[in-house]
Design an enzyme around this catalytic site. Structure first.
Site, short mmCIF file in Angstrom:
data_model
loop_
_atom_site.label_atom_id
_atom_site.label_comp_id
_atom_site.label_asym_id
_atom_site.label_seq_id
_atom_site.Cartn_x
_atom_site.Cartn_y
_atom_site.Cartn_z
N LYS A 79 -26.13 16.68 7.55
CA LYS A 79 -26.65 16.30 8.87
C LYS A 79 -28.07 16.83 9.08
O LYS A 79 -28.87 16.20 9.77
CB LYS A 79 -25.71 16.78 9.97
CG LYS A 79 -24.36 16.06 9.97
CD LYS A 79 -24.54 14.56 10.20
CE LYS A 79 -23.25 13.84 10.50
NZ LYS A 79 -23.45 12.39 10.70
N TYR A 122 -18.42 23.11 9.68
CA TYR A 122 -19.22 21.92 9.98
C TYR A 122 -20.72 22.20 9.87
O TYR A 122 -21.35 21.94 8.85
CB TYR A 122 -18.86 21.33 11.36
CG TYR A 122 -19.32 19.90 11.44
CD1 TYR A 122 -18.45 18.83 11.19
CD2 TYR A 122 -20.67 19.58 11.67
CE1 TYR A 122 -18.89 17.52 11.18
CE2 TYR A 122 -21.12 18.28 11.66
CZ TYR A 122 -20.24 17.25 11.43
OH TYR A 122 -20.69 15.95 11.41
N PHE A 136 -16.81 -1.65 6.93
CA PHE A 136 -16.12 -1.75 5.64
C PHE A 136 -14.64 -1.67 5.94
O PHE A 136 -14.07 -0.58 5.98
CB PHE A 136 -16.57 -0.58 4.77
CG PHE A 136 -16.50 -0.85 3.29
CD1 PHE A 136 -16.28 -2.12 2.80
CD2 PHE A 136 -16.69 0.17 2.38
CE1 PHE A 136 -16.24 -2.37 1.44
CE2 PHE A 136 -16.64 -0.06 1.01
CZ PHE A 136 -16.42 -1.34 0.54
N GLU A 137 -14.02 -2.80 6.22
CA GLU A 137 -12.64 -2.79 6.69
C GLU A 137 -11.75 -3.63 5.78
O GLU A 137 -12.22 -4.48 5.05
CB GLU A 137 -12.59 -3.31 8.13
CG GLU A 137 -13.38 -2.46 9.12
CD GLU A 137 -12.82 -1.05 9.28
OE1 GLU A 137 -11.63 -0.85 8.99
OE2 GLU A 137 -13.58 -0.14 9.69
N ALA A 158 -19.88 -0.42 12.72
CA ALA A 158 -19.65 -0.93 14.08
C ALA A 158 -18.19 -1.09 14.47
O ALA A 158 -17.90 -1.46 15.59
CB ALA A 158 -20.32 -2.30 14.20
N VAL A 169 -15.02 13.99 19.37
CA VAL A 169 -13.97 13.07 19.84
C VAL A 169 -13.01 12.80 18.68
O VAL A 169 -13.31 13.13 17.54
CB VAL A 169 -14.57 11.72 20.34
CG1 VAL A 169 -15.32 11.87 21.63
CG2 VAL A 169 -15.44 11.06 19.27
N TYR A 218 -17.67 5.94 16.99
CA TYR A 218 -18.83 5.88 17.86
C TYR A 218 -19.62 4.58 17.73
O TYR A 218 -20.40 4.23 18.61
CB TYR A 218 -19.75 7.07 17.59
CG TYR A 218 -19.41 8.28 18.44
CD1 TYR A 218 -19.24 8.16 19.81
CD2 TYR A 218 -19.27 9.55 17.88
CE1 TYR A 218 -18.92 9.25 20.60
CE2 TYR A 218 -18.95 10.65 18.66
CZ TYR A 218 -18.79 10.50 20.02
OH TYR A 218 -18.49 11.56 20.82
P1 NAD Z 1 -15.39 6.40 12.05
O1 NAD Z 1 -14.67 6.73 10.81
O2 NAD Z 1 -14.61 6.20 13.29
O3 NAD Z 1 -16.31 5.10 11.83
C1 NAD Z 1 -17.05 4.94 10.66
C2 NAD Z 1 -17.61 3.53 10.56
O4 NAD Z 1 -18.32 3.42 9.33
C3 NAD Z 1 -16.55 2.43 10.56
O5 NAD Z 1 -17.06 1.31 11.26
C4 NAD Z 1 -16.44 2.06 9.07
O6 NAD Z 1 -16.01 0.72 8.82
C5 NAD Z 1 -17.88 2.24 8.67
N1 NAD Z 1 -18.06 2.44 7.23
C6 NAD Z 1 -17.61 3.45 6.45
N2 NAD Z 1 -18.04 3.29 5.18
C7 NAD Z 1 -18.76 2.15 5.17
C8 NAD Z 1 -19.49 1.45 4.17
N3 NAD Z 1 -19.56 1.90 2.91
N4 NAD Z 1 -20.10 0.30 4.50
C9 NAD Z 1 -20.05 -0.19 5.77
N5 NAD Z 1 -19.41 0.45 6.76
C10 NAD Z 1 -18.78 1.60 6.47
O7 NAD Z 1 -16.47 7.59 12.23
P2 NAD Z 1 -17.16 8.25 13.51
O8 NAD Z 1 -16.44 9.51 13.81
O9 NAD Z 1 -17.38 7.25 14.57
O10 NAD Z 1 -18.56 8.68 12.89
C11 NAD Z 1 -19.74 7.92 13.09
C12 NAD Z 1 -20.92 8.86 13.19
O11 NAD Z 1 -20.77 9.66 14.37
C13 NAD Z 1 -21.02 9.84 12.00
O12 NAD Z 1 -22.36 10.02 11.67
C14 NAD Z 1 -20.43 11.12 12.60
O13 NAD Z 1 -20.92 12.27 11.95
C15 NAD Z 1 -20.97 11.02 14.02
N6 NAD Z 1 -20.28 11.90 14.98
C16 NAD Z 1 -18.92 11.90 15.08
C17 NAD Z 1 -18.30 12.79 15.97
C18 NAD Z 1 -16.80 12.83 16.13
O14 NAD Z 1 -16.29 13.76 16.77
N7 NAD Z 1 -16.08 11.86 15.60
C19 NAD Z 1 -19.08 13.67 16.76
C20 NAD Z 1 -20.47 13.60 16.67
C21 NAD Z 1 -21.06 12.72 15.76
#
Ligand code: NAD
Length: 396
Positions: free
Chosen positions: A244, A235, A74-75, A49, A273, A53
């Site tokens: 995925k 990808y 996980f921060e 969270a 993004v 996304y």
């Molecule tokens: P991000 O790195 O911005 O966020 C990841 C989140 O996961 C963070 O809140 C982090 O604290 C948390 N996290 C990581 N490891 C953890 C753990 N062990 N325990 C608890 N929390 C943990 O990533 P994102 O790009 O927002 O990706 C989120 C989802 O969106 C993924 O499934 C990704 O494939 C998907 N997605 C991303 C994009 C893009 O362009 N970034 C596009 C489409 C889909």
């Protein structure tokens, strides 16, 4: 201290507390300016969270529907001399704004892959929340320890089958060059599926359902990316794509498990993004820079927050028809994948060089978005002012 960005490749090792808080406030402001979600969620769990996304998903649910939200991430906390990770500040800022708005919010930090975190979460839901009607699974991690076996898996971002020769972008040097990306071994592919596939999402939903903390009609959504032919070799047709694909299997398994609750699990395909995770994928910074330029020119560009809000308003809630593909996935990547956008991105792709990078692509926009993730470059924030790394409020 005065906090400046310290960037190494796709990582920034500092984060600006006041800038991160301003980012969150801006996203909250955007959602407040939108109509309330029709029949929106009431009690929401967001796994992952704190950024990317997941944070906008939490903001849509809380500020778009007045939902109580439990966020997991996980921060890294701050010390007196070191800043926290950006997500830690984002969580603080979210919790503060939610409290001021009279919304119930709680954030737990720890390893969401572990059974302990699942138990803690269930405990909080039982004691402090009503039954959960939306679970957003938005984790992105390079490593996962399987709680059943204790084995730790690391994901590999690699092509499958053969070496992929491709154009990419050195973000530090602003240089376009070509690289050979070596294919993954079978073991690396399987490890990536273990980390980023659907197993943990499934474990979460089973644990929540078996604990009786899900509401009738509960829905859960997990995010994925498919993208275009330009990124498929690294990808969708690569290790990450295999992981995925496993989400589709997990969605069916969760659906079956939630049958008595009339619950449903969906995979949502989102647009590309700039996030901490996407910046680390080879080719993506160049593709994203080109994509942003074309989408901005065509007036179809969306920020992370705008994109998620569209997902919530038109697909997860509201009475419009869901845009589903043959696998039953929700598609909100329609604007990115439109012919108008893709044809132009593909036309420019072979032409991009270091020299014309700023003219043909929105590399400046990509870099701006990247720094903003860490709270830098936010309008109105004084970056020359002293800040306390343990507080999101400006000093004085
Ligand atoms: P991000 O790195 O911005 O966020 C990841 C989140 O996961 C963070 O809140 C982090 O604290 C948390 N996290 C990581 N490891 C953890 C753990 N062990 N325990 C608890 N929390 C943990 O990533 P994102 O790009 O927002 O990706 C989120 C989802 O969106 C993924 O499934 C990704 O494939 C998907 N997605 C991303 C994009 C893009 O362009 N970034 C596009 C489409 C889909």
């Amino acid at each position: 201290m005065i906090v400046k960005p310290r960037v190494r490749g796709f990582i920034c090792t500092t984060a600006h507390p006041v800038g991160c808080a301003a980012n969150v406030a801006e996203q909250v402001g955007y959602v407040r300016g939108r109509p309330a979600l029709a029949d929106g969620p009431k009690n929401v769990l967001v796994i992952g969270a704190s950024g990317g996304y997941g944070l906008p998903s939490r903001i849509s649910a809380a500020f778009g529907a007045g939902a109580a939200t439990l966020g997991l991430s996980f921060e890294k906390p701050p010390t007196e001399t070191r800043t926290a990770s950006a997500g830690w500040y984002n969580n603080r800022a979210f919790d503060k704004l939610a409290m001021e708005a009279g919304l119930w919010a709680r954030t737990l930090d720890g390893d969401a892959f572990s059974d302990d975190m699942k138990a803690q979460t269930i405990d909080v839901i039982r004691k402090e929340m009503g039954p959960i009607d939306l679970v957003v699974y938005s984790l992105a991690s390079p490593v996962r320890t399987d709680p059943e076996t204790g084995e730790t898996y690391r994901s590999a971002i690699k092509p499958l089958g053969e070496t992929f020769h491709v154009k990419t972008l050195n973000v530090d040097k602003a240089e376009v060059h070509e690289v050979d990306l070596e294919p993954a071994t079978e073991e690396e592919t399987q490890a990536t599926v273990k980390v980023m596939g659907g197993e943990d999402w499934e474990r979460w939903m089973h644990a929540l359902a078996d604990a009786g903390v899900l509401a009738d009609g509960c829905q859960t959504v997990s995010y994925t990316y498919i993208g275009s032919e330009l990124t498929w070799p690294i990808y969708w047709h690569a290790t990450l794509g295999k992981a995925k694909e496993d989400l589709d299997r997990a969605a069916s398994a969760i659906d079956a498990h939630l049958k008595t609750l009339a619950g449903k699990a969906k995979v949502a395909v989102l647009k590309c993004v700039t996030t901490q995770s996407s910046a680390a994928i080879p080719v993506v910074p160049l593709y994203a820079s080109l994509l942003f330029k074309v989408m901005k020119e065509q007036g179809s560009h969306e920020s992370c927050m705008e994109h998620v809000q569209r997902l919530f308003e038109t697909q997860l809630y509201g009475d419009g028809e869901q845009r589903l593909d043959e696998q039953g996935r929700i598609r909100v990547d329609d604007l990115e994948l439109s012919d108008a956008v893709q044809n132009e991105v593909k036309r420019r792709w072979p032409q991009v060089t270091t020299e014309n990078l700023d003219e043909l692509t929105d590399f400046a926009g990509f870099r701006y978005d990247f720094l903003r993730i860490f709270g830098f470059g936010v309008p109105g924030v004084d970056y020359e002012a002293e800040v306390d790394p343990q507080r999101i409020e400006p000093i004085g």
